[in-house]
Design an enzyme around this catalytic site. Structure first.
Site, PDB file in Angstrom:
ATOM      1  N   VAL A   1       6.939 -11.777   8.005  1.00 54.92           N
ATOM      2  CA  VAL A   1       6.696 -12.691   7.193  1.00 54.92           C
ATOM      3  C   VAL A   1       7.566 -13.937   7.252  1.00 54.92           C
ATOM      4  O   VAL A   1       7.020 -14.898   6.887  1.00 54.92           O
ATOM      5  CB  VAL A   1       6.308 -12.101   5.795  1.00 54.92           C
ATOM      6  CG1 VAL A   1       5.499 -11.071   5.647  1.00 54.92           C
ATOM      7  CG2 VAL A   1       7.737 -11.876   5.008  1.00 54.92           C
TER       8      VAL A   1
ATOM      9  N   LYS B   1      12.810 -15.291  -5.794  1.00 52.96           N
ATOM     10  CA  LYS B   1      11.909 -14.710  -6.568  1.00 52.96           C
ATOM     11  C   LYS B   1      11.397 -15.820  -7.806  1.00 52.96           C
ATOM     12  O   LYS B   1      10.158 -15.971  -7.803  1.00 52.96           O
ATOM     13  CB  LYS B   1      12.121 -13.524  -7.360  1.00 52.96           C
ATOM     14  CG  LYS B   1      12.111 -12.482  -6.182  1.00 52.96           C
ATOM     15  CD  LYS B   1      10.905 -12.154  -5.445  1.00 52.96           C
ATOM     16  CE  LYS B   1      10.676 -10.630  -5.370  1.00 52.96           C
ATOM     17  NZ  LYS B   1       9.504 -10.772  -4.439  1.00 52.96           N
TER      18      LYS B   1
ATOM     19  N   ASP C   1       3.365  -4.892   7.615  1.00 55.03           N
ATOM     20  CA  ASP C   1       4.603  -4.279   7.374  1.00 55.03           C
ATOM     21  C   ASP C   1       5.367  -4.403   8.544  1.00 55.03           C
ATOM     22  O   ASP C   1       5.187  -3.782   9.691  1.00 55.03           O
ATOM     23  CB  ASP C   1       4.505  -2.825   6.946  1.00 55.03           C
ATOM     24  CG  ASP C   1       5.843  -2.728   5.807  1.00 55.03           C
ATOM     25  OD1 ASP C   1       5.635  -2.420   4.800  1.00 55.03           O
ATOM     26  OD2 ASP C   1       6.953  -2.481   6.465  1.00 55.03           O
TER      27      ASP C   1
ATOM     28  N   ALA D   1       8.834  -0.685 -10.997  1.00 54.52           N
ATOM     29  CA  ALA D   1       8.205   0.641 -10.323  1.00 54.52           C
ATOM     30  C   ALA D   1       9.125   1.607  -9.562  1.00 54.52           C
ATOM     31  O   ALA D   1      10.265   0.883  -8.923  1.00 54.52           O
ATOM     32  CB  ALA D   1       6.924   0.232  -9.458  1.00 54.52           C
ATOM     33  N   ALA D   2       8.979   2.731  -9.420  1.00 53.61           N
ATOM     34  CA  ALA D   2       9.762   3.492  -8.656  1.00 53.61           C
ATOM     35  C   ALA D   2       9.405   3.322  -7.246  1.00 53.61           C
ATOM     36  O   ALA D   2       8.399   3.848  -6.714  1.00 53.61           O
ATOM     37  CB  ALA D   2       9.619   4.828  -9.135  1.00 53.61           C
TER      38      ALA D   2
ATOM     39  N   ASN E   1       3.713  -9.667  -0.780  1.00 51.70           N
ATOM     40  CA  ASN E   1       4.396  -8.461  -1.350  1.00 51.70           C
ATOM     41  C   ASN E   1       5.828  -8.136  -1.015  1.00 51.70           C
ATOM     42  O   ASN E   1       6.805  -7.350  -1.291  1.00 51.70           O
ATOM     43  CB  ASN E   1       3.683  -7.230  -1.581  1.00 51.70           C
ATOM     44  CG  ASN E   1       4.323  -6.065  -1.989  1.00 51.70           C
ATOM     45  OD1 ASN E   1       4.759  -5.574  -3.048  1.00 51.70           O
ATOM     46  ND2 ASN E   1       4.744  -5.163  -1.014  1.00 51.70           N
TER      47      ASN E   1
ATOM     48  N   SER F   1      10.032 -11.438 -10.114  1.00 48.06           N
ATOM     49  CA  SER F   1      10.839 -10.468 -10.419  1.00 48.06           C
ATOM     50  C   SER F   1      11.644 -10.750 -11.753  1.00 48.06           C
ATOM     51  O   SER F   1      12.072 -11.965 -11.935  1.00 48.06           O
ATOM     52  CB  SER F   1      11.724  -9.959  -9.344  1.00 48.06           C
ATOM     53  OG  SER F   1      13.063  -9.226 -10.036  1.00 48.06           O
TER      54      SER F   1
ATOM     55  N   TYR G   1      18.339 -13.289  -4.374  1.00 42.10           N
ATOM     56  CA  TYR G   1      16.843 -12.526  -4.759  1.00 42.10           C
ATOM     57  C   TYR G   1      16.290 -13.297  -5.878  1.00 42.10           C
ATOM     58  O   TYR G   1      15.050 -13.649  -5.967  1.00 42.10           O
ATOM     59  CB  TYR G   1      17.203 -11.282  -4.836  1.00 42.10           C
ATOM     60  CG  TYR G   1      16.099 -10.330  -5.310  1.00 42.10           C
ATOM     61  CD1 TYR G   1      15.132  -9.916  -4.195  1.00 42.10           C
ATOM     62  CD2 TYR G   1      15.726  -9.854  -6.541  1.00 42.10           C
ATOM     63  CE1 TYR G   1      13.772  -9.122  -4.592  1.00 42.10           C
ATOM     64  CE2 TYR G   1      14.621  -9.135  -6.839  1.00 42.10           C
ATOM     65  CZ  TYR G   1      13.738  -8.867  -5.899  1.00 42.10           C
ATOM     66  OH  TYR G   1      12.690  -8.121  -6.331  1.00 42.10           O
TER      67      TYR G   1
ATOM     68  N   ARG H   1      11.906   2.582  -3.131  1.00 40.75           N
ATOM     69  CA  ARG H   1      13.220   2.613  -2.490  1.00 40.75           C
ATOM     70  C   ARG H   1      14.202   1.452  -3.117  1.00 40.75           C
ATOM     71  O   ARG H   1      15.104   1.561  -3.149  1.00 40.75           O
ATOM     72  CB  ARG H   1      13.220   2.824  -1.023  1.00 40.75           C
ATOM     73  CG  ARG H   1      12.541   1.625  -0.470  1.00 40.75           C
ATOM     74  CD  ARG H   1      12.580   1.583   1.094  1.00 40.75           C
ATOM     75  NE  ARG H   1      12.125   0.248   1.585  1.00 40.75           N
ATOM     76  CZ  ARG H   1      11.997  -0.140   2.952  1.00 40.75           C
ATOM     77  NH1 ARG H   1      12.512   0.930   3.731  1.00 40.75           N
ATOM     78  NH2 ARG H   1      11.575  -1.159   3.416  1.00 40.75           N
TER      79      ARG H   1
HETATM   80  P1  NAI Z   1       9.492  -1.464  -0.800  1.00 43.07           P
HETATM   81  O1  NAI Z   1      10.961  -1.573  -0.007  1.00 43.07           O
HETATM   82  O2  NAI Z   1       9.098  -0.255  -0.882  1.00 43.07           O
HETATM   83  O3  NAI Z   1       8.512  -2.328   0.062  1.00 43.07           O
HETATM   84  C1  NAI Z   1       8.754  -3.456   0.541  1.00 43.07           C
HETATM   85  C2  NAI Z   1       8.126  -3.484   2.013  1.00 43.07           C
HETATM   86  O4  NAI Z   1       8.128  -4.806   2.450  1.00 43.07           O
HETATM   87  C3  NAI Z   1       8.609  -2.461   2.983  1.00 43.07           C
HETATM   88  O5  NAI Z   1       7.779  -1.450   3.533  1.00 43.07           O
HETATM   89  C4  NAI Z   1       9.321  -3.397   3.952  1.00 43.07           C
HETATM   90  O6  NAI Z   1       9.309  -2.796   5.258  1.00 43.07           O
HETATM   91  C5  NAI Z   1       8.359  -4.563   3.942  1.00 43.07           C
HETATM   92  N1  NAI Z   1       9.081  -5.884   4.655  1.00 43.07           N
HETATM   93  C6  NAI Z   1      10.139  -6.077   4.231  1.00 43.07           C
HETATM   94  N2  NAI Z   1      10.615  -7.271   5.014  1.00 43.07           N
HETATM   95  C7  NAI Z   1       9.502  -7.727   5.520  1.00 43.07           C
HETATM   96  C8  NAI Z   1       9.110  -8.708   6.519  1.00 43.07           C
HETATM   97  N3  NAI Z   1       9.966  -9.774   6.650  1.00 43.07           N
HETATM   98  N4  NAI Z   1       7.792  -8.552   6.990  1.00 43.07           N
HETATM   99  C9  NAI Z   1       6.921  -7.792   6.817  1.00 43.07           C
HETATM  100  N5  NAI Z   1       7.076  -6.678   5.712  1.00 43.07           N
HETATM  101  C10 NAI Z   1       8.448  -6.546   5.384  1.00 43.07           C
HETATM  102  O7  NAI Z   1       9.855  -2.151  -2.129  1.00 43.07           O
HETATM  103  P2  NAI Z   1       8.890  -2.429  -3.203  1.00 43.07           P
HETATM  104  O8  NAI Z   1       9.615  -1.853  -4.421  1.00 43.07           O
HETATM  105  O9  NAI Z   1       7.664  -1.639  -3.100  1.00 43.07           O
HETATM  106  O10 NAI Z   1       8.634  -4.030  -3.334  1.00 43.07           O
HETATM  107  C11 NAI Z   1       7.567  -4.797  -3.080  1.00 43.07           C
HETATM  108  C12 NAI Z   1       7.701  -6.169  -3.814  1.00 43.07           C
HETATM  109  O11 NAI Z   1       8.167  -5.969  -5.159  1.00 43.07           O
HETATM  110  C13 NAI Z   1       9.066  -6.746  -3.419  1.00 43.07           C
HETATM  111  O12 NAI Z   1       8.638  -8.232  -3.277  1.00 43.07           O
HETATM  112  C14 NAI Z   1      10.019  -6.763  -4.535  1.00 43.07           C
HETATM  113  O13 NAI Z   1      11.164  -7.816  -4.320  1.00 43.07           O
HETATM  114  C15 NAI Z   1       9.240  -6.641  -5.579  1.00 43.07           C
HETATM  115  N6  NAI Z   1       9.601  -6.075  -6.757  1.00 43.07           N
HETATM  116  C16 NAI Z   1       9.996  -4.782  -6.944  1.00 43.07           C
HETATM  117  C17 NAI Z   1      10.241  -4.176  -8.106  1.00 43.07           C
HETATM  118  C18 NAI Z   1      10.535  -2.786  -8.367  1.00 43.07           C
HETATM  119  O14 NAI Z   1      10.470  -2.536  -9.452  1.00 43.07           O
HETATM  120  N7  NAI Z   1      10.220  -1.884  -7.384  1.00 43.07           N
HETATM  121  C19 NAI Z   1      10.824  -5.136  -9.268  1.00 43.07           C
HETATM  122  C20 NAI Z   1      10.636  -6.702  -8.798  1.00 43.07           C
HETATM  123  C21 NAI Z   1       9.930  -7.223  -7.806  1.00 43.07           C
END
Ligand code: NAI
Length: 302
Positions: A75, A170, A39, A198-199, A101, A153, A166, A201
């Site tokens: 990443v 995706k 991360d 999912a819930a 992810n 997504s 986005y 940020r």
């Molecule tokens: P989140 O913001 O809680 O987690 C994403 C994590 O990725 C963060 O901890 C962030 O620091 C890290 N990150 C961002 N850019 C980075 C980089 N360049 N290198 C390394 N780490 C990096 O968000 P969430 O919801 O957990 O998202 C996870 C994945 O799921 C994402 O790809 C998001 O697009 C996808 N997603 C989430 C949905 C949802 O309902 N939460 C819906 C559809 C897709």
């Protein structure tokens, strides 16, 4: 029912310092995987960085009795992807599982979409998948084993206002998986996609509070763990997961209409008159690869 375990397996989860990635890392760690918790530690829009998010999840995995190391690379950089894979290989000897992810959002309507806003989102999601997956894939090929999960997504699959950057990134991941499933086939490397809701940020300002409370990342993790397991022998699947609901999405092709004997060129009016047939999705076909589509097409034209 035999229990799925990851004993002896090495897993890289990108963006595992929070939200969904953290949940995958904790659950994989609980079931025996050695986990690289990557991360960058930035904000939701990708700005900033820090080490505490990944460190905290590593501590949580260790507190459960698991094995994990932190990695803070970006990443979106080729060097970052190489470092992440190197960390796994140096500490644990190989890579068996990769969950791409990590993600950010920078929403703007398309008429206001400037190049930096487009690029930064494409770079994290789509180029990021290239940067991390390529070195991991090479290692998996050497070991004749791999499980790759990309994160798509509904924004990409169906569209979401204000998310052109986005959504494009995706859905680009589906194209990547469609090729990896073929190129990884003979090396027992399976590549699939998760479409989570999912819930986190990411969605805190999207869902009403009562729905937000029900959408725990915990509900998405079981689908990701199955896709990461030896038991999953499918490749190229898109699995949606949210609050206890699981389904498959796919690009399918309708039966279409033959409007020519192969010689006569149909007119635009012929297209107009047959629009209903051309756009029908009755009894659709799923093609595993484009060659299958060409074969079916050749049969139709016989
Ligand atoms: P989140 O913001 O809680 O987690 C994403 C994590 O990725 C963060 O901890 C962030 O620091 C890290 N990150 C961002 N850019 C980075 C980089 N360049 N290198 C390394 N780490 C990096 O968000 P969430 O919801 O957990 O998202 C996870 C994945 O799921 C994402 O790809 C998001 O697009 C996808 N997603 C989430 C949905 C949802 O309902 N939460 C819906 C559809 C897709």
């Amino acid at each position: 029912m035999s229990e799925i375990n990851f004993n002896g397996r090495v897993a890289i989860i990108t963006g595992a310092g929070a939200g969904l990635g953290r949940q995958y890392a904790l659950e994989l760690g609980k079931r025996g995987a050695k986990v690289v918790v990557n991360d960058l530690g930035g904000a939701r829009d990708g700005s900033g960085q820090g080490t505490s998010a990944a460190d905290k999840v590593v501590d949580e995995i260790k507190a459960q009795g698991g094995q994990a190391i932190a990695n803070y690379d970006n990443v979106a950089l080729v060097e970052g992807g190489e470092n992440i894979v190197k960390a796994a290989v140096e500490k644990f000897g190989k890579v068996d599982i990769l969950v791409n992810n990590a993600g950010i959002v920078r929403d703007k309507t398309f008429n206001k979409m400037d190049e930096p806003t487009w690029d930064v989102v494409m770079n994290v999601h789509l180029k990021g998948a290239f940067c991390v997956t390529r070195p991991a894939f090479i290692n998996m090929r050497e070991n004749n084993y791999g499980r790759i999960v990309m994160t798509t997504s509904s924004s990409g699959m169906y569209g979401n206002f204000g998310q052109s950057n986005y959504a494009a990134a995706k859905l680009g991941l589906l194209g990547l998986v469609n090729v990896l499933k073929l190129e990884g086939g003979k090396y027992n490397i399976k590549s699939n996609l998760i479409g989570p809701t999912a819930a986190t940020r990411f969605t805190e300002d999207v869902f009403p509070p009562e729905l937000f409370a029900k959408m725990k990342p915990d509900f998405v993790a079981p689908a990701v763990l199955y896709l990461c397991s030896e038991d999953c022998t499918d490749s190229g699947m898109v699995i949606n997961a949210a609050a206890g609901y699981y389904s498959r999405s796919a690009i399918v092709t309708g039966p279409g209409a033959i409007l020519s004997d192969g010689v006569k060129i149909p007119s635009p009016e012929d297209i107009k008159d047959n629009w209903g047939k051309i756009t029908s999705l009755d009894n659709p076909e799923y093609y595993y690869q484009s060659a299958d589509m060409f074969k079916a097409f050749a049969e139709l034209l016989k």
